[in-house]
Write a protein that holds these residues in place. Sequence first.
Motif, mmCIF file in Angstrom:
data_model
loop_
_atom_site.group_PDB
_atom_site.id
_atom_site.type_symbol
_atom_site.label_atom_id
_atom_site.label_comp_id
_atom_site.label_asym_id
_atom_site.label_seq_id
_atom_site.Cartn_x
_atom_site.Cartn_y
_atom_site.Cartn_z
ATOM 1 N N CYS A 119 -6.520 -0.935 9.806
ATOM 2 C CA CYS A 119 -6.528 -2.091 8.907
ATOM 3 C C CYS A 119 -5.625 -3.213 9.421
ATOM 4 C CB CYS A 119 -6.067 -1.649 7.523
ATOM 5 S SG CYS A 119 -5.908 -3.007 6.365
ATOM 6 N N CYS A 126 0.864 -1.180 0.000
ATOM 7 C CA CYS A 126 0.000 0.000 0.000
ATOM 8 C C CYS A 126 0.901 1.231 0.000
ATOM 9 C CB CYS A 126 -0.869 0.053 1.256
ATOM 10 S SG CYS A 126 -2.045 -1.310 1.385
ATOM 11 N N CYS A 170 -3.312 2.467 6.630
ATOM 12 C CA CYS A 170 -4.401 2.959 7.477
ATOM 13 C C CYS A 170 -4.327 2.243 8.824
ATOM 14 C CB CYS A 170 -5.737 2.689 6.808
ATOM 15 S SG CYS A 170 -5.737 3.101 5.050
HETATM 16 S S1 SF4 Z 1 -7.304 -0.198 4.216
HETATM 17 FE FE1 SF4 Z 1 -5.532 -1.577 4.511
HETATM 18 S S2 SF4 Z 1 -5.194 -2.482 2.507
HETATM 19 FE FE2 SF4 Z 1 -6.495 -0.662 2.186
HETATM 20 S S3 SF4 Z 1 -5.064 1.055 1.763
HETATM 21 FE FE3 SF4 Z 1 -5.430 1.050 3.982
HETATM 22 S S4 SF4 Z 1 -3.770 -0.232 4.841
HETATM 23 FE FE4 SF4 Z 1 -3.857 -0.664 2.646
#
Ligand code: SF4
Length: 448
Positions: free
Chosen positions: A65, A58, A62
């Motif tokens: 997550c 990524c 986030c």
């Molecule tokens: S939600 Fe998880 S998988 Fe999606 S961009 Fe954010 S860190 Fe990456």
Amino acid sequence: MTDDPLHSALLDARVPRYTSYPPANRFSADVGPNQSGDWLGAVATDAPISVYVHVPFCRRLCWFCACRTQGTTADAPLDRFLDHLDLEAAMVAARLPRDVTAGALHLGGGTPTILSPDRIARLSELLHGAFTFTNDAEISVEIDPVECDEARLSALAALGTTRASLGVQDFDPIVQAAIGREQSVAATRAVVDGARARGIESLNVDLVYGLPHQTEARIAATLETVLDLRPDRLALFGYAHVPWMARRQRMIPEDALPLPVERIALAARAREMLVAAGYREIGIDHFALPDDAMAHAAAAGTLRRNFQGYTTDRAPTLIGLGPSSISRYAEGFAQNAPATGAWQARIAEGMLGTVRGHALTRDERMTADIIERIMCDARVDLAAMAERHDQPLVPLLTLARAALADLPGVGTLEGEVLRVGRPAALRLVAAHFDPGFAPSANLYSQAS
Ligand code: SF4
């Protein structure tokens, strides 16, 4: 407070999500590359397989997550990943029987749209070089709307993408700041419009309840905006706060998390709005428009559950490629090395990526079947299960009665058919058929 016994059970329970049986945290090193190689060689040729590719990167991480992913600002790791994916796909394909076709491809992660258009084209080329896709193959991709543009959408359309799943979580800026994920409505709408303009017509949106600073008013405002986009499907996941397992979640302000009773109210508010807007409630956390394939599958009793959640994909074999991906065979499960470096090292040595898994016993096949039907259909014909798996019926009826006694009012046992009337109770009822389930405060997410 309430004296509803299920309400109390939901507040307290931590139960597997049952995206597989047994859950992946019970896999062991007993299954390795030799075993998965044998299973690949024994794949039946009478039905297409499905392929899952895990893109483990990524641009942003986030905080809420718990996905297996790593942040990168560079492009070199993406090329190294594709180099190894090419090798892995070729190794897997070489072990499959001739004449095996692939009827579905899912690109997940991580952020598949971190790949530039030329890398998406390379991914398409290497997969088509390894597998023979059917003409009507369903190709789906997870999209981070912040990490996607017109050129990527065109590349995905050229790949043959039929369905896109967009992460939204919550549009409220205060909630977004608390989970380390900024995402505008405008960027999201641009991806929705761009996908539809390119013929990617089936769209899913992921939302999350139970996030810090989320209130009923805020989740309702997010729902209003999302309903205006009119996706075909929505997933409404409960945020699982497990910072001891997902280190990024240590950034989440715990004192801003909703209380268990507030989580239930948030989920109820979202559910109410979706149902009022014409969506059918499916399983524990999905919603679909009545003419969507998922709603049809749910009505027909053909819905399936796999590592991505609910799916209309009925392929008996799912081949996982990339780090941490899980393959499902008739004989059991095989999981690749979770860390990208470890996965690449194995692939570079000419080995399959499998480091753990589980070979299903005869009893476990029946348990898996029963749990999947409970999770998908909210009903299971125990007599039919006993007959299909050549097992005695009486112990199953005993388990069903125990579930109904523990969770009064959640369902009925009419003859040999167990029905669960409340979606929120599905995981709790399923757990009664799981001999390996031991309630734990830490291992599983809350059932609400
Ligand atoms: S939600 Fe998880 S998988 Fe999606 S961009 Fe954010 S860190 Fe990456």
